[in-house]
Design a protein around this motif. Sequence first.
Motif, PDB file in Angstrom:
ATOM      1  N   MET A   1       5.087 -13.814   7.704  1.00 55.70           N
ATOM      2  CA  MET A   1       4.152 -12.747   8.062  1.00 55.70           C
ATOM      3  C   MET A   1       3.428 -13.125   9.339  1.00 55.70           C
ATOM      4  SD  MET A   1       0.775 -11.294   6.083  1.00 55.70           S
ATOM      5  CE  MET A   1      -0.146 -12.810   6.416  1.00 55.70           C
ATOM      6  N   SER A   2       3.275 -12.135  10.191  1.00 59.62           N
ATOM      7  CA  SER A   2       2.556 -12.349  11.440  1.00 59.62           C
ATOM      8  C   SER A   2       1.545 -11.222  11.646  1.00 59.62           C
ATOM      9  CB  SER A   2       3.544 -12.389  12.614  1.00 59.62           C
ATOM     10  OG  SER A   2       2.864 -12.570  13.832  1.00 59.62           O
ATOM     11  N   ILE A   3       0.261 -11.571  11.680  1.00 64.99           N
ATOM     12  CA  ILE A   3      -0.812 -10.603  11.938  1.00 64.99           C
ATOM     13  C   ILE A   3      -1.343 -10.860  13.331  1.00 64.99           C
ATOM     14  CG2 ILE A   3      -3.136  -9.870  11.291  1.00 64.99           C
ATOM     15  CD1 ILE A   3      -2.496 -10.511   8.419  1.00 64.99           C
ATOM     16  N   ARG A   4      -1.385  -9.801  14.125  1.00 62.57           N
ATOM     17  CA  ARG A   4      -1.848  -9.925  15.498  1.00 62.57           C
ATOM     18  C   ARG A   4      -2.911  -8.868  15.799  1.00 62.57           C
ATOM     19  NH1 ARG A   4      -0.159 -14.122  15.101  1.00 62.57           N
ATOM     20  NH2 ARG A   4       1.636 -15.149  16.094  1.00 62.57           N
ATOM     21  N   GLY A   5      -4.074  -9.314  16.272  1.00 62.49           N
ATOM     22  CA  GLY A   5      -5.120  -8.410  16.723  1.00 62.49           C
ATOM     23  C   GLY A   5      -5.662  -7.480  15.658  1.00 62.49           C
ATOM     24  N   LEU A   6      -5.722  -7.944  14.407  1.00 62.16           N
ATOM     25  CA  LEU A   6      -6.154  -7.075  13.302  1.00 62.16           C
ATOM     26  C   LEU A   6      -7.635  -6.730  13.424  1.00 62.16           C
ATOM     27  CD1 LEU A   6      -5.119  -5.811  10.601  1.00 62.16           C
ATOM     28  CD2 LEU A   6      -6.098  -7.807   9.465  1.00 62.16           C
ATOM     29  N   THR A   7      -7.915  -5.438  13.424  1.00 62.71           N
ATOM     30  CA  THR A   7      -9.289  -4.937  13.488  1.00 62.71           C
ATOM     31  C   THR A   7      -9.516  -3.966  12.348  1.00 62.71           C
ATOM     32  OG1 THR A   7      -9.317  -5.154  15.892  1.00 62.71           O
ATOM     33  CG2 THR A   7     -10.980  -3.731  14.909  1.00 62.71           C
TER      34      THR A   7
ATOM     35  N   GLY B   1      -0.217  -3.498   2.796  1.00 68.41           N
ATOM     36  CA  GLY B   1       0.004  -2.140   3.283  1.00 68.41           C
ATOM     37  C   GLY B   1      -0.788  -1.090   2.545  1.00 68.41           C
ATOM     38  N   LEU B   2      -1.786  -1.521   1.761  1.00 69.09           N
ATOM     39  CA  LEU B   2      -2.602  -0.571   1.004  1.00 69.09           C
ATOM     40  C   LEU B   2      -3.780  -0.057   1.831  1.00 69.09           C
ATOM     41  CD1 LEU B   2      -2.749  -2.300  -2.492  1.00 69.09           C
ATOM     42  CD2 LEU B   2      -1.267  -0.413  -1.763  1.00 69.09           C
ATOM     43  N   VAL B   3      -4.204  -0.872   2.805  1.00 67.54           N
ATOM     44  CA  VAL B   3      -5.308  -0.503   3.691  1.00 67.54           C
ATOM     45  C   VAL B   3      -4.773  -0.496   5.117  1.00 67.54           C
ATOM     46  CG1 VAL B   3      -7.498  -1.272   4.658  1.00 67.54           C
ATOM     47  CG2 VAL B   3      -7.131  -1.398   2.193  1.00 67.54           C
ATOM     48  N   ARG B   4      -5.046   0.587   5.841  1.00 64.53           N
ATOM     49  CA  ARG B   4      -4.548   0.709   7.211  1.00 64.53           C
ATOM     50  C   ARG B   4      -5.654   0.271   8.178  1.00 64.53           C
ATOM     51  NH1 ARG B   4      -0.055   2.578   8.590  1.00 64.53           N
ATOM     52  NH2 ARG B   4       0.238   3.544   6.568  1.00 64.53           N
ATOM     53  N   PRO B   5      -5.397  -0.746   8.989  1.00 72.45           N
ATOM     54  CA  PRO B   5      -6.421  -1.240   9.911  1.00 72.45           C
ATOM     55  C   PRO B   5      -6.649  -0.283  11.075  1.00 72.45           C
ATOM     56  CG  PRO B   5      -4.348  -2.355  10.308  1.00 72.45           C
ATOM     57  CD  PRO B   5      -4.140  -1.502   9.089  1.00 72.45           C
ATOM     58  N   ALA B   6      -7.764  -0.477  11.754  1.00 68.39           N
ATOM     59  CA  ALA B   6      -8.062   0.331  12.936  1.00 68.39           C
ATOM     60  C   ALA B   6      -7.212  -0.084  14.118  1.00 68.39           C
ATOM     61  CB  ALA B   6      -9.542   0.204  13.285  1.00 68.39           C
ATOM     62  N   GLY B   7      -6.767  -1.347  14.129  1.00 68.74           N
ATOM     63  CA  GLY B   7      -5.945  -1.832  15.225  1.00 68.74           C
ATOM     64  C   GLY B   7      -5.201  -3.079  14.832  1.00 68.74           C
ATOM     65  N   GLY B   8      -4.159  -3.408  15.605  1.00 67.06           N
ATOM     66  CA  GLY B   8      -3.380  -4.607  15.347  1.00 67.06           C
ATOM     67  C   GLY B   8      -2.069  -4.322  14.649  1.00 67.06           C
ATOM     68  N   THR B   9      -1.288  -5.377  14.438  1.00 69.32           N
ATOM     69  CA  THR B   9       0.015  -5.259  13.779  1.00 69.32           C
ATOM     70  C   THR B   9       0.096  -6.247  12.634  1.00 69.32           C
ATOM     71  OG1 THR B   9       1.035  -6.874  15.283  1.00 69.32           O
ATOM     72  CG2 THR B   9       1.141  -4.535  15.924  1.00 69.32           C
ATOM     73  N   ILE B  10       0.898  -5.893  11.614  1.00 67.06           N
ATOM     74  CA  ILE B  10       1.140  -6.755  10.459  1.00 67.06           C
ATOM     75  C   ILE B  10       2.641  -6.753  10.210  1.00 67.06           C
ATOM     76  CG2 ILE B  10       0.634  -7.206   8.031  1.00 67.06           C
ATOM     77  CD1 ILE B  10      -1.851  -5.360   8.388  1.00 67.06           C
ATOM     78  N   ALA B  11       3.323  -7.792  10.665  1.00 63.78           N
ATOM     79  CA  ALA B  11       4.777  -7.864  10.553  1.00 63.78           C
ATOM     80  C   ALA B  11       5.178  -8.664   9.322  1.00 63.78           C
ATOM     81  CB  ALA B  11       5.364  -8.498  11.801  1.00 63.78           C
ATOM     82  N   VAL B  12       5.930  -8.023   8.437  1.00 59.90           N
ATOM     83  CA  VAL B  12       6.454  -8.676   7.234  1.00 59.90           C
ATOM     84  C   VAL B  12       7.909  -8.247   7.075  1.00 59.90           C
ATOM     85  CG1 VAL B  12       6.266  -8.951   4.731  1.00 59.90           C
ATOM     86  CG2 VAL B  12       4.198  -8.622   6.084  1.00 59.90           C
ATOM     87  N   GLY B  13       8.809  -9.201   6.923  1.00 60.28           N
ATOM     88  CA  GLY B  13      10.199  -8.866   6.703  1.00 60.28           C
ATOM     89  C   GLY B  13      10.824  -8.060   7.817  1.00 60.28           C
ATOM     90  N   GLY B  14      10.406  -8.321   9.042  1.00 61.13           N
ATOM     91  CA  GLY B  14      11.020  -7.672  10.193  1.00 61.13           C
ATOM     92  C   GLY B  14      10.500  -6.293  10.519  1.00 61.13           C
TER      93      GLY B  14
END
Length: 223
Positions: free
Chosen positions: A1-7, A48-61
């Motif tokens: 999992m890679s989280i980038r710039g999560l807001t 994936g239950l809560v949608r952030p205001a910004g950023g990416t959440i990569a899981v399983g491609g």
Amino acid sequence: MSIRGLTYEVPGRTLFSSLELEVVAGESVAVMGPSGSGKSTLLSCALGLVRPAGGTIAVGGADLTGLRGAALARHRAEHIGMVFQFGELLPELSPADNVALAALLAGAGRADAYARAEELLTELGVPLAESSEELSGGERQRAAVARAVINSPTLLLADEPTGALDEAAREKVADTLFAMPRRYGCGLLLVTHDPAVARRADRVLGLASGVLGPVADAQAAER
């Protein structure tokens, strides 16, 4: 999992501010922090239950923030397993039914789903009872772990998985959870208030003021 710039914001404050987190296959990461710091919200974002205001959440491609509806549900079922604090088993179903249901929802055949469920439960020391109500607290949590890994997820999430257990059951559940990354090649992201559990992880991070950072003292991370 890679989280980038999560807001992520809640009324009156910013909970996450450009938060960054990487959890690789075979690795366990524990997140600690005071109540209200956003630990469970972080897991909800990763699920994936809560949608952030910004950023990416990569899981399983795939970036979860770009998926919707059935596509998100399918990707979650195939790539993410979740263990809740109280197990969240359906009490009227047997442990095998609870575990097999996760595989059935992901498209597995009935015979394969039940064979795998019973194999996992036996491996984790959970009785094949007629009802999940017959299980002890520790057994329910180990059944929840079996349910979470039956689809061989990329990412395993755990929210205070030992918080409602006595010391003996806590140790058995922690043993089970922290064995999963090596056994299944998944990443484990766990949030906990328990320093003894957190110290089992490959890395311990503290969450405070919307930022994650490494901590040397798990006990201090809760203050």
